[in-house]
Scaffold this motif. Structure first.
Motif, mmCIF file in Angstrom:
data_model
loop_
_atom_site.group_PDB
_atom_site.id
_atom_site.type_symbol
_atom_site.label_atom_id
_atom_site.label_comp_id
_atom_site.label_asym_id
_atom_site.label_seq_id
_atom_site.Cartn_x
_atom_site.Cartn_y
_atom_site.Cartn_z
ATOM 1 N N ALA A 1 0.838 -1.197 0.000
ATOM 2 C CA ALA A 1 0.000 0.000 0.000
ATOM 3 C C ALA A 1 0.871 1.244 0.000
ATOM 4 C CB ALA A 1 -0.897 0.002 1.235
ATOM 5 N N ALA A 2 0.315 2.314 -0.568
ATOM 6 C CA ALA A 2 0.993 3.603 -0.513
ATOM 7 C C ALA A 2 1.045 4.053 0.942
ATOM 8 C CB ALA A 2 0.244 4.620 -1.360
ATOM 9 N N PRO A 3 2.083 4.785 1.308
ATOM 10 C CA PRO A 3 2.138 5.291 2.684
ATOM 11 C C PRO A 3 0.867 6.079 3.019
ATOM 12 C CG PRO A 3 4.206 5.701 1.545
ATOM 13 C CD PRO A 3 3.231 5.199 0.512
ATOM 14 N N ARG A 4 0.412 5.940 4.239
ATOM 15 C CA ARG A 4 -0.835 6.572 4.679
ATOM 16 C C ARG A 4 -0.834 8.066 4.350
ATOM 17 N NH1 ARG A 4 -5.048 5.372 7.938
ATOM 18 N NH2 ARG A 4 -5.773 6.959 9.388
ATOM 19 N N GLY A 5 -1.906 8.504 3.722
ATOM 20 C CA GLY A 5 -2.064 9.903 3.364
ATOM 21 C C GLY A 5 -1.401 10.292 2.054
ATOM 22 N N LEU A 6 -0.668 9.371 1.438
ATOM 23 C CA LEU A 6 0.059 9.698 0.205
ATOM 24 C C LEU A 6 -0.479 8.933 -1.002
ATOM 25 C CD1 LEU A 6 3.692 9.793 1.634
ATOM 26 C CD2 LEU A 6 2.189 11.719 1.127
ATOM 27 N N GLU A 7 -1.686 8.373 -0.877
ATOM 28 C CA GLU A 7 -2.228 7.548 -1.953
ATOM 29 C C GLU A 7 -2.366 8.320 -3.267
ATOM 30 O OE1 GLU A 7 -3.783 7.961 1.038
ATOM 31 O OE2 GLU A 7 -3.570 5.995 1.993
ATOM 32 N N ARG A 8 -2.919 9.539 -3.196
ATOM 33 C CA ARG A 8 -3.096 10.331 -4.428
ATOM 34 C C ARG A 8 -1.761 10.676 -5.060
ATOM 35 N NH1 ARG A 8 -5.678 15.358 -3.122
ATOM 36 N NH2 ARG A 8 -5.223 15.870 -5.264
ATOM 37 N N LEU A 9 -0.795 11.054 -4.242
ATOM 38 C CA LEU A 9 0.542 11.383 -4.749
ATOM 39 C C LEU A 9 1.156 10.171 -5.437
ATOM 40 C CD1 LEU A 9 3.032 13.290 -4.920
ATOM 41 C CD2 LEU A 9 3.741 12.324 -2.710
ATOM 42 N N VAL A 10 1.126 9.032 -4.778
ATOM 43 C CA VAL A 10 1.698 7.808 -5.352
ATOM 44 C C VAL A 10 0.937 7.418 -6.610
ATOM 45 C CG1 VAL A 10 2.093 5.338 -4.956
ATOM 46 C CG2 VAL A 10 2.699 7.009 -3.190
ATOM 47 N N ASP A 11 -0.382 7.526 -6.604
ATOM 48 C CA ASP A 11 -1.168 7.205 -7.804
ATOM 49 C C ASP A 11 -0.727 8.058 -8.991
ATOM 50 O OD1 ASP A 11 -2.694 5.324 -6.458
ATOM 51 O OD2 ASP A 11 -4.427 6.652 -6.190
ATOM 52 N N ARG A 12 -0.614 9.362 -8.752
ATOM 53 C CA ARG A 12 -0.223 10.282 -9.838
ATOM 54 C C ARG A 12 1.194 10.001 -10.337
ATOM 55 N NH1 ARG A 12 -4.107 13.103 -12.552
ATOM 56 N NH2 ARG A 12 -5.603 13.952 -11.090
ATOM 57 N N LEU A 13 2.129 9.863 -9.402
ATOM 58 C CA LEU A 13 3.523 9.648 -9.807
ATOM 59 C C LEU A 13 3.728 8.267 -10.427
ATOM 60 C CD1 LEU A 13 5.422 11.383 -6.867
ATOM 61 C CD2 LEU A 13 5.217 12.187 -9.238
ATOM 62 N N ALA A 14 3.030 7.259 -9.931
ATOM 63 C CA ALA A 14 3.154 5.917 -10.517
ATOM 64 C C ALA A 14 2.544 5.889 -11.917
ATOM 65 C CB ALA A 14 2.487 4.878 -9.625
ATOM 66 N N GLY A 15 1.418 6.566 -12.099
ATOM 67 C CA GLY A 15 0.805 6.628 -13.424
ATOM 68 C C GLY A 15 1.726 7.273 -14.439
ATOM 69 N N TYR A 16 2.351 8.359 -14.045
ATOM 70 C CA TYR A 16 3.296 9.046 -14.921
ATOM 71 C C TYR A 16 4.580 8.244 -15.057
ATOM 72 C CZ TYR A 16 5.821 12.988 -16.995
ATOM 73 O OH TYR A 16 6.543 13.799 -17.842
ATOM 74 N N GLY A 17 5.042 7.700 -13.946
ATOM 75 C CA GLY A 17 6.286 6.944 -13.935
ATOM 76 C C GLY A 17 6.254 5.706 -14.806
ATOM 77 N N ALA A 18 5.066 5.138 -15.012
ATOM 78 C CA ALA A 18 4.946 3.953 -15.868
ATOM 79 C C ALA A 18 5.404 4.248 -17.297
ATOM 80 C CB ALA A 18 3.502 3.447 -15.870
ATOM 81 N N TYR A 19 5.346 5.499 -17.701
ATOM 82 C CA TYR A 19 5.775 5.914 -19.031
ATOM 83 C C TYR A 19 7.250 6.305 -19.056
ATOM 84 C CZ TYR A 19 0.873 6.290 -20.459
ATOM 85 O OH TYR A 19 -0.440 6.028 -20.781
ATOM 86 N N HIS A 20 7.907 6.220 -17.928
ATOM 87 C CA HIS A 20 9.261 6.757 -17.793
ATOM 88 C C HIS A 20 10.134 5.828 -16.964
ATOM 89 C CE1 HIS A 20 6.479 10.117 -18.457
ATOM 90 N NE2 HIS A 20 7.443 10.570 -19.240
#
Length: 188
Positions: free
Chosen positions: A7-26
């Motif tokens: 799981a993403a660290p507590r309270g950082l789910e949106r941040l991890v979702d956004r960065l992981a989505g972008y990071g998948a392309y990079h």
């Protein structure tokens, strides 16, 4: 058998979702390097180009770059306070740079703005050739906002900061791929 993703660290789910989505392309390290160069160039270029015209309100002047940077900073701060604070400082520096160049001649203003914009996108294009994937913003326009945050976060990860965020992203999209150098075979 099901694998359970950490799981993403507590309270950082949106941040991890956004960065992981972008990071998948990079995931290609060479693409990351081109983005570390190209994205800041594009951000500064946009600030320069949006620094004209200005609306003077007494002693205060306002331009489109200030409005866009302010809205972006608010969005970044809402996503994560620490990265948002860094983004706010960097956006402020870009706006100050844009404002200074907007006071120069039209040739200087446009030359810097368009020059940085074009060269920055060339770096992006080269990176995506290495990656073998289209840019993330073609699938999600929010990628245009995530790109600068990606640069800040990847820089933080490189120097050992925010390891919990880096680990959560890597758990979703895997580590960066580093192209192995082939060593010439020497005859014995």
């Amino acid at each position: 058998m099901y694998s359970v993703e950490p799981a993403a660290p507590r309270g950082l789910e949106r941040l991890v979702d956004r960065l992981a989505g972008y990071g998948a392309y990079h995931r290609d390290a060479r693409n990351l390097i081109t983005h570390l160069i190209g994205i800041p160039m594009i951000v500064v270029a946009v600030a320069i180009l949006l620094s004209r015209p200005t609306l003077d309100l007494g002693d205060v002047h306002l331009n489109p770059a200030m409005v866009v940077a302010g809205l972006a900073a608010a969005w970044y701060l809402g996503l994560d306070l620490r990265f948002g604070a860094v983004m706010t400082v960097l956006l402020t520096a870009a706006v100050v740079t844009g404002d200074a160049l907007a006071d120069r001649s039209t040739g200087v203003w446009l030359g810097w703005g368009l020059g940085l914009f074009v060269v920055g996108w060339i770096f992006q294009a080269v990176g995506h050739v290495f990656e073998g994937r289209k840019p993330a913003f073609l699938d999600d326009v929010a990628g245009l906002l995530i790109g600068p945050l990606f640069v800040v976060s990847e820089t933080a990860f490189m120097i050992g900061l925010r390891r919990e965020v880096a680990a959560a992203i890597e758990a979703r999209v895997g580590p960066l791929r580093v192209r192995e150098r082939r060593r010439p075979v020497r005859p014995h």
